[in-house]
Enzyme design. Sequence first.
Site, short mmCIF file in Angstrom:
data_model
loop_
_atom_site.label_atom_id
_atom_site.label_comp_id
_atom_site.label_asym_id
_atom_site.label_seq_id
_atom_site.Cartn_x
_atom_site.Cartn_y
_atom_site.Cartn_z
N SER A 36 0.84 -1.21 0.00
CA SER A 36 0.00 0.00 0.00
C SER A 36 0.87 1.25 0.00
O SER A 36 1.69 1.43 -0.90
CB SER A 36 -0.96 -0.04 1.19
OG SER A 36 -1.89 1.03 1.12
N HIS A 139 -8.09 1.71 -1.26
CA HIS A 139 -7.93 0.81 -2.42
C HIS A 139 -9.28 0.35 -2.98
O HIS A 139 -9.44 -0.79 -3.41
CB HIS A 139 -7.04 -0.38 -2.05
CG HIS A 139 -5.65 0.05 -1.68
ND1 HIS A 139 -4.75 0.51 -2.60
CD2 HIS A 139 -5.04 0.12 -0.46
CE1 HIS A 139 -3.63 0.84 -1.98
NE2 HIS A 139 -3.78 0.63 -0.68
#
Length: 263
Positions: A36, A139
């Site tokens: 991430s 996301h």
Amino acid sequence: IKDTAVAQPLLVAAAIATFNELFAGDTLPQFVAGHSVGEIGAAAVAGVLSSEDAMKFVNVRAQGMAEASNAEPTGMAAVVGGVAEDVISAIEAAGLAPANVNGGGQIVAAGSLEAIKKFADNPPERARVIPLKVAGAFHTEYMKSAQAPLAEMADGLEVHDPRISILSNRDGQTVQSGREYVDALVSQVTSPVRWDLCQATLVEAGVTGLIELAPGGTLTGLAKRSMKGVETLAIKSAEDLEGAREFVDRKSTRLNSSHVSES
């Protein structure tokens, strides 16, 4: 620190600082990968972005994602156990998205808080659902508004091809082009993190040791379940640096000896 606008820059800064303390001279890891927001730290240590540009980039990302998170109540929940394909199907059937496919029996669902609550009350077979204390549904398409300013900034950055093989959360594969990697950083804001594929690539490449930069612990935990036989070390504080340096020296010696014998 819990504010994602603050947490994201801190995480990237910690990764860069730890790497610079750990690696010096010609000694470098064979691969680098970030999870991430960690992908931005990875871009800096691999030479794709300068440390300064990486910090500017993550600041825009963090601010945009914080604003997107405040737009409506969303969140994430870890799903532990179950069969991966069945878990993903259950997540999607619940109106959620599989935001992180982490391997090791862990998939993170993301979406509206209402949908997450209903999902937690009716978990997939042989699985547990654990709501996470995060600002929003990272996301996923809920973060769409954060992409435009990030893409605009990315276009103006000086980008270099990586000096270390770098993996992308997009598909777990190495990326040869620095510009392609930065473009993927922008698209990953709304795309799932395929950490399971990153780990699979490392295993297939024959990696024998994995160091998680500060603040470490989470990824080495996943690696212990998904990367059997790979030695791991998590840097959680400055006190762990000495052991990490010894780890690097030991692995580097083995690697150099291997190269000599093969030649």
